[in-house]
Design a protein around this motif. Structure first.
Motif, short mmCIF file in Angstrom:
data_model
loop_
_atom_site.label_atom_id
_atom_site.label_comp_id
_atom_site.label_asym_id
_atom_site.label_seq_id
_atom_site.Cartn_x
_atom_site.Cartn_y
_atom_site.Cartn_z
N ALA A 68 12.91 48.90 31.64
CA ALA A 68 14.06 48.05 31.95
C ALA A 68 14.38 48.21 33.43
O ALA A 68 14.57 49.34 33.91
CB ALA A 68 15.26 48.44 31.10
N VAL A 69 14.42 47.10 34.14
CA VAL A 69 14.69 47.12 35.58
C VAL A 69 16.00 46.38 35.85
O VAL A 69 16.13 45.20 35.50
CB VAL A 69 13.55 46.49 36.39
N ILE A 70 16.95 47.07 36.46
CA ILE A 70 18.24 46.47 36.80
C ILE A 70 18.15 45.87 38.20
O ILE A 70 17.89 46.58 39.18
CB ILE A 70 19.36 47.52 36.73
N CYS A 71 18.33 44.56 38.28
CA CYS A 71 18.14 43.84 39.54
C CYS A 71 19.37 43.01 39.91
O CYS A 71 19.24 41.99 40.60
CB CYS A 71 16.93 42.91 39.44
N LEU A 106 16.24 51.10 38.83
CA LEU A 106 17.24 50.32 39.56
C LEU A 106 16.60 49.75 40.81
O LEU A 106 15.97 50.48 41.58
CB LEU A 106 18.44 51.20 39.92
N GLU A 107 16.76 48.42 41.03
CA GLU A 107 16.26 47.78 42.25
C GLU A 107 17.38 47.20 43.11
O GLU A 107 17.13 46.79 44.23
CB GLU A 107 15.27 46.66 41.89
N SER A 108 18.58 47.15 42.60
CA SER A 108 19.69 46.58 43.36
C SER A 108 19.97 47.41 44.61
O SER A 108 19.84 48.63 44.59
CB SER A 108 20.95 46.54 42.49
N PRO A 109 20.38 46.76 45.72
CA PRO A 109 20.78 47.52 46.91
C PRO A 109 22.01 48.38 46.61
O PRO A 109 23.02 47.86 46.12
CB PRO A 109 21.11 46.43 47.94
N VAL A 110 21.91 49.67 46.87
CA VAL A 110 23.01 50.59 46.57
C VAL A 110 23.11 51.65 47.66
O VAL A 110 22.19 51.82 48.47
CB VAL A 110 22.83 51.28 45.20
N HIS A 111 24.21 52.39 47.67
CA HIS A 111 24.36 53.53 48.56
C HIS A 111 23.44 54.66 48.09
O HIS A 111 23.21 54.83 46.88
CB HIS A 111 25.80 54.06 48.54
N ALA A 138 14.46 55.97 37.66
CA ALA A 138 13.89 55.86 39.01
C ALA A 138 14.59 54.77 39.79
O ALA A 138 15.31 53.93 39.23
CB ALA A 138 12.39 55.58 38.92
N TYR A 139 14.36 54.80 41.10
CA TYR A 139 14.87 53.75 41.99
C TYR A 139 13.70 53.18 42.80
O TYR A 139 12.82 53.93 43.24
CB TYR A 139 15.93 54.28 42.96
N SER A 140 13.73 51.86 42.99
CA SER A 140 12.73 51.20 43.83
C SER A 140 13.41 50.12 44.63
O SER A 140 13.99 49.19 44.06
CB SER A 140 11.61 50.59 42.98
N PRO A 141 13.42 50.20 45.96
CA PRO A 141 14.07 49.16 46.75
C PRO A 141 13.38 47.81 46.57
O PRO A 141 12.15 47.73 46.59
CB PRO A 141 13.94 49.66 48.19
N SER A 142 14.17 46.79 46.36
CA SER A 142 13.62 45.45 46.21
C SER A 142 13.12 44.97 47.57
O SER A 142 13.84 45.01 48.56
CB SER A 142 14.69 44.49 45.68
N ARG A 143 11.88 44.53 47.60
CA ARG A 143 11.30 44.00 48.84
C ARG A 143 10.94 42.54 48.62
O ARG A 143 9.79 42.19 48.35
CB ARG A 143 10.07 44.80 49.25
N VAL A 144 11.94 41.70 48.70
CA VAL A 144 11.78 40.28 48.44
C VAL A 144 12.04 39.51 49.73
O VAL A 144 13.06 39.72 50.38
CB VAL A 144 12.75 39.80 47.34
N ASP A 145 11.12 38.63 50.09
CA ASP A 145 11.30 37.76 51.24
C ASP A 145 11.13 36.33 50.76
O ASP A 145 10.01 35.79 50.77
CB ASP A 145 10.29 38.09 52.34
N PRO A 146 12.21 35.70 50.29
CA PRO A 146 12.09 34.37 49.68
C PRO A 146 11.41 33.37 50.61
O PRO A 146 11.71 33.29 51.80
CB PRO A 146 13.55 33.98 49.44
N GLY A 147 10.48 32.63 50.05
CA GLY A 147 9.79 31.60 50.81
C GLY A 147 8.61 32.08 51.63
O GLY A 147 7.88 31.28 52.21
N ASN A 148 8.40 33.40 51.70
CA ASN A 148 7.28 33.94 52.47
C ASN A 148 6.01 33.84 51.64
O ASN A 148 5.88 34.48 50.59
CB ASN A 148 7.56 35.40 52.83
N ARG A 149 5.07 33.04 52.09
CA ARG A 149 3.84 32.81 51.33
C ARG A 149 2.76 33.83 51.68
O ARG A 149 1.75 33.91 50.99
CB ARG A 149 3.33 31.40 51.61
#
Length: 402
Positions: A68-71, A106-111, A138-149
């Motif tokens: 389960a990944v919280i985003c 958890l992938e949401s930006p947090v402190h 575990a925690y994993s920072p989301s690395r999303v760049d919308p529109g980047n092909r």
């Protein structure tokens, strides 16, 4: 029917993860925690549904997944910091359904420290299970760049940090199905701080070139030519470009009010970047004045009101503040954006230009805020009476640049 993965939060962070998981052949369950920005085109939705994606109809379905990944998004709160309420809500929903041996990420930006001090207690209290023993955390920072092909989840390395080494390995095994490279952080806080550094790196460097834009205009220097030359340096330089402001879902963090920490560079960057819409208005008023016109009653056309090119997302777009300030000056504001069929500011609908060239020819000033791929800037520069380019996208000499 059980799924391998539950993505909790189908906004700007969750949707890309769900799409990548389906593309990798992982049966995926999507769970919305409330109204969230972000949407799929009909074609994208059809592909996901045919690949095994489905929406959860009940929170109980969250108890039948392996991962389960919280985003959920963590927007800016009233105090300027991150609002963790969506994370807490998602955690309580998941905790009531959590089963042993589940991997929770958890992938949401947090402190830094949030996963262990806020998420963990909620999950343990609501489930009666213990993190690191009964379930992986575990925690994993989301690395999303919308529109980047060029960079997709498959070729973007994924950073993982777990509560225990076993937690890290469990999360790494999951992400190893999605990406070519998994990078293991030393622990939860290190992984959380990766997100902090990456987000602040963007905002600080944008602030630097925004200040350079103001300076270069005063000096009569072509900043865009300076950037073009500077980015030929093969080391020690990464090109950023100025603009009318900074939008998007990644909120800069100076940690003020969080554990008594302050990042002065980030605080200054925020001050610089939040001033850019006002600077655009100053430039617009000056250009109108130079051409014998006043901002009051001037017809101003705004081009591109999203926060990023070729997307419909308007999260924190500077176009909104620019429109408000123009209206306060008495200008008549209209807009054009191929991705935004209707737009309101201060609960008032802003007129949408149907014919771009006709609207630009009639407007006293056209301001390019976002360079969408469909815009013919050469043709636009010919048709517009007066064109202010805040993106540096028009050919040299074709418009007044920021």
């Amino acid at each position: 029917m059980p799924a391998d993965l539950a993505v909790i939060g189908l906004g700007p962070f969750g949707l890309p993860l769900a799409q990548a998981a389906v593309a990798a052949g992982i049966s995926t369950l999507g769970y919305r925690t409330g109204p969230e920005p972000g949407s799929l085109s009909p074609a994208e939705l059809r592909r996901m549904l045919s690949g095994g994606f489905r929406h959860a109809t009940s929170p109980a379905e969250l108890g039948r997944v392996r991962t389960a990944v919280i985003c959920v998004p963590t927007p800016r709160g009233a105090d300027g910091g991150l609002d963790l309420t969506p994370v807490e809500t998602a955690a309580r929903t998941l905790a009531a359904q959590l089963r042993p041996h589940t991997t929770v990420i958890l992938e949401s930006p947090v402190h830094p420290g949030t996963t262990e001090t806020i998420l963990r207690p909620i999950l343990e209290a609501g489930s009666g299970l213990r993190a690191g023993r009964d379930f992986h955390l575990a925690y994993s920072p989301s690395r999303v760049d919308p529109g980047n092909r060029d960079f997709t989840p498959a070729n973007t390395p994924k950073v993982i940090g777990g509560l225990t080494p076993a937690c890290t390995e469990s999360a790494a095994a999951f992400y190893g199905r999605l990406t070519d490279k998994v990078v293991r952080a030393r622990g939860l806080r290190e992984a959380e701080t990766v997100q902090l550094l990456e987000t602040n790196f963007r905002h600080v460097n944008i602030a630097l070139v925004n200040e350079m834009a103001v300076l270069c205009h005063d000096l009569g220097v072509d900043l865009w030519d300076v950037i073009r030359c500077s980015e030929t340096k093969p080391f020690g330089f990464h090109a950023f470009r100025p603009g009318p402001g900074v939008g998007g879902h990644a909120v800069p963090q100076d940690l003020t009010g969080h554990a008594g920490r302050t990042l002065r560079m980030v605080e200054l960057a925020q001050q610089v970047n939040t001033q850019m819409p006002r600077y655009v208005i100053q430039r617009a008023a000056a250009l109108l004045n130079e051409h014998g016109k006043s901002a009051r009653a001037a017809r101003v056309l705004l081009l591109g009101v999203t926060y990023k090119p070729d997307l419909a997302d308007q999260q924190a777009t500077p176009a909104r503040e620019i429109a408000v300030r123009l209206m306060e000056l008495g200008a008549s504001v209209s807009y054009h954006d191929p991705h935004v069929p209707s737009w309101s500011v201060l609960d008032r609908p802003v007129p949408r230009a149907d014919s771009l060239y006709e609207a630009a020819a009639e407007a006293d000033l056209t301001i390019l805020l976002q360079h969408h791929r469909t815009y013919d800037l050469q043709g636009l520069s010919v048709k517009a009476q007066l064109l202010l380019d805040t993106c540096g996208a028009t050919p040299t000499g074709a418009a007044h640049r920021l």
